[in-house]
Design a protein around this motif. Structure first.
Motif, short mmCIF file in Angstrom:
data_model
loop_
_atom_site.label_atom_id
_atom_site.label_comp_id
_atom_site.label_asym_id
_atom_site.label_seq_id
_atom_site.Cartn_x
_atom_site.Cartn_y
_atom_site.Cartn_z
N LEU A 10 -29.95 -5.68 -36.22
CA LEU A 10 -30.18 -4.23 -36.15
C LEU A 10 -31.31 -3.86 -35.21
N HIS A 11 -32.39 -4.62 -35.31
CA HIS A 11 -33.54 -4.37 -34.44
C HIS A 11 -34.00 -5.73 -33.92
N ILE A 12 -33.99 -5.90 -32.63
CA ILE A 12 -34.38 -7.19 -32.06
C ILE A 12 -35.89 -7.16 -31.84
N PRO A 13 -36.63 -8.05 -32.51
CA PRO A 13 -38.09 -8.00 -32.37
C PRO A 13 -38.52 -8.24 -30.93
N VAL A 14 -39.44 -7.44 -30.43
CA VAL A 14 -39.86 -7.60 -29.03
C VAL A 14 -40.94 -8.68 -28.93
N LEU A 34 -48.12 -4.30 -40.44
CA LEU A 34 -48.33 -2.87 -40.70
C LEU A 34 -47.16 -2.01 -40.23
N THR A 35 -46.21 -2.60 -39.52
CA THR A 35 -45.02 -1.89 -39.04
C THR A 35 -43.82 -2.83 -39.20
N ALA A 36 -43.50 -3.17 -40.44
CA ALA A 36 -42.57 -4.28 -40.69
C ALA A 36 -41.16 -4.00 -40.19
N VAL A 56 -45.70 -3.43 -44.52
CA VAL A 56 -45.85 -1.98 -44.64
C VAL A 56 -44.87 -1.29 -43.70
N ASP A 57 -44.25 -0.19 -44.14
CA ASP A 57 -43.54 0.69 -43.23
C ASP A 57 -43.46 2.08 -43.87
N ARG A 58 -43.53 3.11 -43.03
CA ARG A 58 -43.47 4.47 -43.57
C ARG A 58 -42.03 4.94 -43.72
N ASP A 59 -41.07 4.15 -43.23
CA ASP A 59 -39.66 4.54 -43.27
C ASP A 59 -38.98 3.84 -44.45
N GLU A 60 -38.50 4.65 -45.43
CA GLU A 60 -37.90 4.05 -46.62
C GLU A 60 -36.62 3.27 -46.29
N HIS A 78 -44.34 1.03 -49.05
CA HIS A 78 -43.76 2.17 -48.32
C HIS A 78 -44.85 3.23 -48.14
N GLN A 79 -45.49 3.20 -46.99
CA GLN A 79 -46.59 4.11 -46.73
C GLN A 79 -46.92 4.11 -45.23
N ASP A 80 -47.62 5.13 -44.77
CA ASP A 80 -48.09 5.08 -43.39
C ASP A 80 -49.23 4.07 -43.30
N PHE A 81 -49.40 3.48 -42.11
CA PHE A 81 -50.34 2.34 -42.05
C PHE A 81 -51.80 2.74 -42.13
N ALA A 82 -52.14 3.99 -41.81
CA ALA A 82 -53.54 4.40 -41.94
C ALA A 82 -53.94 4.36 -43.42
N ASP A 101 -46.68 -3.46 -34.56
CA ASP A 101 -45.66 -3.32 -33.52
C ASP A 101 -45.29 -1.84 -33.50
N LEU A 102 -45.96 -1.10 -32.62
CA LEU A 102 -45.92 0.37 -32.70
C LEU A 102 -44.58 0.97 -32.30
N GLY A 103 -44.47 2.28 -32.47
CA GLY A 103 -43.28 2.99 -31.98
C GLY A 103 -42.15 3.03 -32.99
N VAL A 104 -40.96 3.33 -32.48
CA VAL A 104 -39.80 3.47 -33.36
C VAL A 104 -38.96 2.20 -33.36
N SER A 105 -38.18 2.05 -34.43
CA SER A 105 -37.25 0.91 -34.48
C SER A 105 -35.94 1.34 -33.82
N SER A 106 -35.11 0.36 -33.48
CA SER A 106 -33.82 0.70 -32.87
C SER A 106 -32.97 1.57 -33.80
N ARG A 127 -38.63 12.47 -37.92
CA ARG A 127 -39.61 11.95 -38.88
C ARG A 127 -39.36 10.46 -39.07
N MET A 128 -40.40 9.65 -38.90
CA MET A 128 -40.24 8.22 -39.22
C MET A 128 -40.09 8.06 -40.73
N ASP A 129 -40.83 8.89 -41.47
CA ASP A 129 -40.71 8.89 -42.93
C ASP A 129 -39.89 10.11 -43.32
N GLY A 215 -53.07 9.75 -34.17
CA GLY A 215 -54.03 9.86 -35.27
C GLY A 215 -53.94 8.64 -36.19
N GLN A 216 -52.71 8.20 -36.45
CA GLN A 216 -52.50 7.00 -37.29
C GLN A 216 -53.19 5.78 -36.67
N ILE A 217 -53.03 5.62 -35.36
CA ILE A 217 -53.61 4.45 -34.68
C ILE A 217 -55.13 4.54 -34.71
C1 LIG Z 1 -40.99 -1.15 -33.44
S1 LIG Z 1 -40.57 -1.00 -35.11
C2 LIG Z 1 -41.12 -2.50 -35.83
C3 LIG Z 1 -40.07 -3.57 -35.80
C4 LIG Z 1 -40.46 -4.86 -36.49
N1 LIG Z 1 -41.58 -5.52 -35.90
C5 LIG Z 1 -39.28 -5.80 -36.56
O1 LIG Z 1 -39.36 -6.90 -36.03
O2 LIG Z 1 -38.25 -5.40 -37.13
C6 LIG Z 1 -41.79 0.07 -35.67
C7 LIG Z 1 -41.74 0.36 -37.16
O3 LIG Z 1 -43.02 0.84 -37.50
C8 LIG Z 1 -42.90 1.91 -38.37
N2 LIG Z 1 -44.07 2.74 -38.15
C9 LIG Z 1 -44.44 3.36 -37.01
N3 LIG Z 1 -45.60 4.00 -37.19
C10 LIG Z 1 -45.97 3.76 -38.48
C11 LIG Z 1 -47.09 4.16 -39.25
N4 LIG Z 1 -48.04 4.95 -38.77
N5 LIG Z 1 -47.18 3.70 -40.51
C12 LIG Z 1 -46.21 2.89 -41.03
N6 LIG Z 1 -45.12 2.51 -40.34
C13 LIG Z 1 -45.00 2.94 -39.08
C14 LIG Z 1 -41.60 2.59 -38.02
O4 LIG Z 1 -41.08 3.27 -39.12
C15 LIG Z 1 -40.74 1.41 -37.58
O5 LIG Z 1 -39.97 0.93 -38.65
#
Ligand SMILES: C[S@@+](CC[C@H](N)C(=O)[O-])C[C@H]1O[C@@H](n2cnc3c(N)ncnc32)[C@H](O)[C@@H]1O
Length: 302
Positions: A10-14, A34-36, A56-60, A78-82, A101-106, A127-129, A215-217
């Motif tokens: 589903l998502h290829i880890p970079v 922090l961004t699982a 951790v991930d903010r996306d259920e 299940h929470q934002d990383f801050a 691993d910042l940003g959005v997932s595929s 919304r990521m969450d 702000g989260q970062i």
């Molecule tokens: C690039 S993907 C991570 C992919 C992961 N490393 C993997 O191998 O599958 C980024 C993930 O971080 C989550 N995310 C981004 N910002 C976040 C934050 N502030 N707090 C928690 N999760 C966050 C997103 O919901 C997304 O699922």
């Protein structure tokens, strides 16, 4: 050399190989992600360590997916990383490795209904969450023209002339209901160079604003030293210059603290996904930086 990954993932880890080289996991070491997301990096680390891990991930949707994987009894949050990082520090939890691993997932980007892409027709959500109140549609339809200009300039790094034209076009066409409608309005009002779609920067800006990504970062970075054990390693992957600038500045500011510094950079310059992970299109703009928590400083008091 980077690997070729199976298309069904589903998502290829970079930059997976680079991350593993930087984090240097060994059996029994603890891992905080922090961004699982979809567990690509976490799974690879846990295959080596065998656990323990906190993910951790903010996306259920990501958390639900992680529950179905064999992740060696990892604790899922299940929470934002801050907020998650703050709570872990309060609980005095420290780890041998931390990955961000910042940003959005595929899946977030590819599933039309998540509303991240102008290439599909869906409500402007972003919304990521999905439990969060404010959607990008609310920003698009309620912010003042000046507020829109500011967001599009700051977070989209759009030229001032373009930002003004886009903001005016948005305000003139409100209410705007769908991602494709918004993409078309932008395309009809500005030109962009090369092959990049004229709406790309504005969509990035709205996404960053909706999720308060910078702000989260900013809140999470200063907590990293407390989240690491002495000798612990952190790896951070960013996908655009606004993210990378914050990470670079933070690591640099730590270095400038001299004897007070708690982190030491491992990477002098960022490792670029475009050169090390050529098979993964998502890695094209990825930059990886790493640091280690200083182990044996004489004046180290923590
Ligand atoms: C690039 S993907 C991570 C992919 C992961 N490393 C993997 O191998 O599958 C980024 C993930 O971080 C989550 N995310 C981004 N910002 C976040 C934050 N502030 N707090 C928690 N999760 C966050 C997103 O919901 C997304 O699922």
């Amino acid at each position: 050399m980077s690997k070729e990954y199976p298309p069904q993932q589903l998502h290829i880890p970079v930059m997976l190989d680079d991350v593993l080289q930087l984090l240097e996991p060994t059996a029994g070491e603890s891992y905080l992600d922090l961004t699982a997301g979809y567990g690509g990096h976490a799974g690879a680390v846990l295959n080596i360590t065998g656990g323990p891990a906190t993910l951790v991930d903010r996306d259920e949707n990501a958390i639900e997916h992680l529950k179905g994987l064999d992740l060696k009894d990892a604790k899922l949050i299940h929470q934002d990383f801050a907020n998650a990082a703050r709570q872990l520090v309060e609980q005095r939890q420290a780890f041998d490795m931390v990955l961000v691993d910042l940003g959005v997932s595929s899946p977030q980007f590819d599933q039309a209904e998540r509303g991240f892409s102008f290439r599909s027709d869906a409500p402007i959500d972003m919304r990521m969450d999905p439990g969060q109140e404010t959607t990008a549609a609310e920003l698009v339809n309620n912010l003042s023209q000046d507020e829109l200009i500011k967001i599009i300039r700051q977070y989209g790094e759009e030229k001032p002339f373009n930002a003004r034209k886009i903001a005016k076009a948005i305000v003139d066409n409100r209410p705007i209901h769908s991602t494709s409608e918004l993409g078309d309005i932008i395309r009809q009002n500005i030109r962009s160079k090369g092959r990049i779609h004229p709406a790309t920067r504005t969509f990035q800006a709205l996404r960053i604003a909706t999720n308060d990504e910078l702000g989260q970062i900013e809140q999470m970075l200063p907590l990293l030293p407390d989240l690491l054990k002495p000798g612990g390693r952190v790896a951070i992957i960013s996908f655009h210059s606004l993210e990378d600038r914050l990470v670079k500045q933070y690591i640099k500011s730590e270095k400038e603290m001299g004897l007070e510094a708690e982190l030491e950079p491992i990477t002098k310059r960022p490792i670029e996904g475009s050169t090390t992970d050529v098979h993964n299109p998502r890695a094209r703009s990825a930059k990886l930086r790493g640091a280690v928590k200083i182990k044996n400083r004489k004046d180290y008091t923590r």
